[in-house]
Design an enzyme around this catalytic site. Structure first.
Site, PDB file in Angstrom:
ATOM      1  N   HIS A 127       0.868  -1.180   0.000  1.00  0.00           N
ATOM      2  CA  HIS A 127       0.000   0.000   0.000  1.00  0.00           C
ATOM      3  C   HIS A 127       0.911   1.238   0.000  1.00  0.00           C
ATOM      4  O   HIS A 127       2.021   1.187   0.534  1.00  0.00           O
ATOM      5  CB  HIS A 127      -0.828  -0.049   1.286  1.00  0.00           C
ATOM      6  CG  HIS A 127      -1.902   0.985   1.396  1.00  0.00           C
ATOM      7  ND1 HIS A 127      -1.650   2.291   1.733  1.00  0.00           N
ATOM      8  CD2 HIS A 127      -3.241   0.898   1.225  1.00  0.00           C
ATOM      9  CE1 HIS A 127      -2.796   2.964   1.767  1.00  0.00           C
ATOM     10  NE2 HIS A 127      -3.771   2.142   1.457  1.00  0.00           N
ATOM     11  N   ASP A 211       3.045  -4.776   7.764  1.00  0.00           N
ATOM     12  CA  ASP A 211       1.808  -4.021   7.558  1.00  0.00           C
ATOM     13  C   ASP A 211       0.650  -4.962   7.855  1.00  0.00           C
ATOM     14  O   ASP A 211       0.368  -5.879   7.083  1.00  0.00           O
ATOM     15  CB  ASP A 211       1.741  -3.508   6.114  1.00  0.00           C
ATOM     16  CG  ASP A 211       0.449  -2.732   5.849  1.00  0.00           C
ATOM     17  OD1 ASP A 211      -0.425  -2.697   6.739  1.00  0.00           O
ATOM     18  OD2 ASP A 211       0.329  -2.165   4.746  1.00  0.00           O
ATOM     19  N   GLN A 214      -4.546  -5.037   6.810  1.00  0.00           N
ATOM     20  CA  GLN A 214      -5.565  -5.958   6.308  1.00  0.00           C
ATOM     21  C   GLN A 214      -5.598  -7.263   7.089  1.00  0.00           C
ATOM     22  O   GLN A 214      -6.655  -7.877   7.214  1.00  0.00           O
ATOM     23  CB  GLN A 214      -5.309  -6.263   4.818  1.00  0.00           C
ATOM     24  CG  GLN A 214      -5.481  -5.074   3.893  1.00  0.00           C
ATOM     25  CD  GLN A 214      -6.894  -4.521   3.879  1.00  0.00           C
ATOM     26  OE1 GLN A 214      -7.864  -5.242   4.067  1.00  0.00           O
ATOM     27  NE2 GLN A 214      -7.023  -3.225   3.650  1.00  0.00           N
ATOM     28  N   LYS A 237     -10.424  -0.267  10.156  1.00  0.00           N
ATOM     29  CA  LYS A 237     -10.623  -1.438   9.296  1.00  0.00           C
ATOM     30  C   LYS A 237     -10.991  -2.674  10.111  1.00  0.00           C
ATOM     31  O   LYS A 237     -11.229  -3.743   9.559  1.00  0.00           O
ATOM     32  CB  LYS A 237      -9.355  -1.714   8.480  1.00  0.00           C
ATOM     33  CG  LYS A 237      -9.033  -0.624   7.443  1.00  0.00           C
ATOM     34  CD  LYS A 237      -7.916  -1.088   6.545  1.00  0.00           C
ATOM     35  CE  LYS A 237      -7.208   0.044   5.817  1.00  0.00           C
ATOM     36  NZ  LYS A 237      -8.026   0.717   4.815  1.00  0.00           N
ATOM     37  N   CYS A 377      -4.794   2.623  -3.646  1.00  0.00           N
ATOM     38  CA  CYS A 377      -3.568   3.112  -3.004  1.00  0.00           C
ATOM     39  C   CYS A 377      -2.433   2.104  -3.111  1.00  0.00           C
ATOM     40  O   CYS A 377      -1.626   1.969  -2.189  1.00  0.00           O
ATOM     41  CB  CYS A 377      -3.807   3.483  -1.538  1.00  0.00           C
ATOM     42  SG  CYS A 377      -4.956   4.828  -1.342  1.00  0.00           S
TER      43      CYS A 377
END
Lengths: 420, 160
Positions: A127, A211, A214, A237, A377
């Protein structure tokens, strides 16, 4: 569809999300954009309301009852988040979002720890939040940024090119690996622990940044098992509010890093000649933090924990087992990323014949189906997929098989519309 | 404001999308080439302009072609634009572009007859997120004319 999803009681879950009752353009809302932001359960909304109605005060300062309650609520949220991802609470820094967490690491970690001759290894799958901050500090710090390519075709399309990864790692110069645990575009779950071990074997000083924006909302997460030194994610999220994210890190590494933002709260002592800093995590929390948002995040963590992250993951795998074949059965549809649900999350990007994602998104919106259209993104990755944009449907705890069917129906409607 | 899909995707618009006019990757010779990108949607558009400056009258749009990758609205609007401006004096084409821009922002309908099929894009104004799509081709034309006047042959623009 008659098949059942039994990992979660979805109908009960849906009753917890007030927004799912609304209609869009006269149709029931089919929300398939949770990879962009999730909807919020009543428990999260109530927790934030209750905080403002009953306990609102600034944290870590006053000696009065409300200040104590607010501090307790804020710190208790930190504890919940730490347990949720297997982090040390001293290493849980509340930021504005995952993006800010990456910026803290770029400016306070990479800019100091890496220099000439060092490689910061990222991937083509990231991202923009995990690309741009490193690029911003790179010219001053002098390190080199290398990217692991993503396979464009073949059975491993949409996954990292591990041969290329090994080649870069073999230089022994990789001092920081930053990689997503789950792609926000094609859903790919990366073998983070394995990648981390390989990087460390080649360079014992290497740090690993993950990261989790998600992955943390959608599957069980344990920083130790991931072999991660740092994990970045966002509350919004994972059923929580906007305005708060998390930088979870090893306290000893955070201790060695200079502060990112200066101000109140992050100091030990201030004179006009200079300042000494508070201990971690407070050193990285300048100014009044997002207190109500932390409370909301804590409630979101409670909600997800009650569902059980294994069940959340199982529900999404079950949805994927339906949605992937259903999409592939539609003539003209190309699904990007891994075909095996066990290797991917529930963010599903696809193309429809020669139709543009924005046209698809607009027509689907009229059917009440909310999907994302664009580059998500992650332009370098979307370019690998051979387009400038894709349509993405992303699923979460509240999505049903009927909604999978609504997606398929909306694609057919879109195709008919442009074929007429 | 009520809005239906038929406002957005008028038959005329779909017709330009399916049967584009003056869509080509080359134009020989051309005086200006501009490339416009809309990073938010990923739309990309190349526009080539041949200026007819022969004779004593003011320079005109001799020919204009576009090519690109974008949604139906952006590509169809560029197609309709090429028909509306070919043969017009540059200043006049600019003025027509301004009329189109005002129409898209719901600020009145001017030069309705001159816009030809461009009038069909009126309904797009009811879909605010798609207005920029309809404007892409016209903004490229305006930029191409400006680039020509500045004595340059190439210009690349990224819209925010």
């Amino acid at each position: 569809m008659t098949a059942m999803l039994d990992a979660l009681d979805v109908e009960t879950v849906r009753k917890d999300f007030p927004i799912l009752e609304r209609r869009v353009h006269g149709r029931p809302l089919v929300y398939l954009d949770s990879a962009a932001t999730s909807q919020k359960p009543q428990a999260v909304l109530d927790a934030m309301d209750r905080y403002y109605e009953q306990s609102n005060a600034n944290v870590h300062r006053g000696v009065h009852a409300l200040a104590e309650e607010a501090t307790e609520a804020y710190e208790s949220a930190r504890g919940k988040v730490a347990r949720f991802v297997g982090a040390d609470p001293r290493g849980v820094v509340f930021t504005k979002n995952a993006t800010e967490a990456f910026n803290v690491l770029a400016y306070s970690l990479a800019a100091n720890r890496l220099g000439d001759g060092d490689i910061l290894l990222s991937t083509q799958m990231e991202h923009h939040a995990n690309l741009v901050p490193w690029q911003l500090v790179q010219p001053r710090a002098g390190f080199e940024i290398r990217y692991v390519p993503v396979m464009a075709s073949g059975p491993d399309a949409g996954t990292l090119d591990l041969a290329a990864f090994d080649e870069i790692v073999a230089t022994g110069r990789v001092k920081l690996l930053t990689v997503t645990a789950m792609s926000n575009v094609v859903g790919t779950i990366n073998p983070v622990a394995d990648l981390a071990a390989r990087v460390r074997a080649a360079n014992a000083e290497a740090v690993v940044v993950v990261d989790g924006a998600q992955s943390v909302p959608h599957m069980p997460t344990d920083m130790l098992a991931l072999e991660a030194d740092f994990l970045c994610f966002s509350a919004h999220k994972m059923l929580g509010p906007t305005g708060i994210g998390v930088l979870a890190g090893k306290p000893e590494l955070l201790d060695d890093m200079p502060p990112f933002l200066g101000g109140g709260e992050m100091i030990a002592n201030v004179t006009l000649e200079g300042t000494t800093f508070n201990e971690v995590p407070y050193k990285f929390e300048a100014g009044t933090p997002p207190i109500a948002e932390a409370v909301g995040l804590g409630a979101a963590v409670d909600y997800l924990s009650a569902l059980g992250m294994e069940s959340v993951r199982a529900h999404e795998v079950a949805l994927l087992e339906h949605v992937l074949p259903a999409l592939n059965a539609v003539e003209g549809v190309t699904v990007h990323g891994p075909t095996d649900p066990s290797r991917r999350g529930a963010a599903v990007s696809f193309g429809v014949g020669g139709l543009h994602p924005h046209d698809i998104g607009t027509i689907m919106d009229r059917e009440g189906v909310a999907v994302r259209a664009g580059h998500h993104c992650a332009k370098p990755l979307v370019r690998v997929l051979g387009s400038a944009a894709t349509t993405r449907a992303s699923f979460y705890v509240y999505n049903t098989l009927d909604e999978v069917q609504a997606l398929i129906d909306a694609i057919e409607t879109t195709k008919r519309f442009f074929a007429r | 404001m009520s809005s239906s899909l038929d406002d957005l995707y008028q038959e005329i618009i779909l017709d330009h999308y399916r049967k584009p006019r003056h869509r080509a990757a080359e134009l020989e010779p051309h005086d200006v080439h501009v490339h416009h990108a809309n990073p938010l949607c990923g739309d990309e558009l190349d526009l080539r302009l041949q200026v007819d400056s022969t004779g004593s009258s003011a320079p005109r749009v001799g020919a204009v072609v576009y090519d690109g990758d974008g949604c139906s609205i952006s590509m169809a609007s560029a197609s309709a634009m090429t028909e509306a401006v070919t043969g017009r004096e540059l200043a006049d084409a600019d003025d027509l572009g301004e009329a189109f821009r005002l129409m898209m922002h719901g600020e009145g309908l001017k030069r309705e007859d001159d816009l030809l099929d461009g009038v069909a894009f009126q309904g797009v104004a009811k879909f605010p997120v798609r207005v920029k799509c309809a404007l892409l081709g016209w903004m490229a034309l305006k930029d191409a004319i400006g680039t020509y006047r500045d004595g340059n042959q190439e210009h690349r623009v990224t819209h925010e």
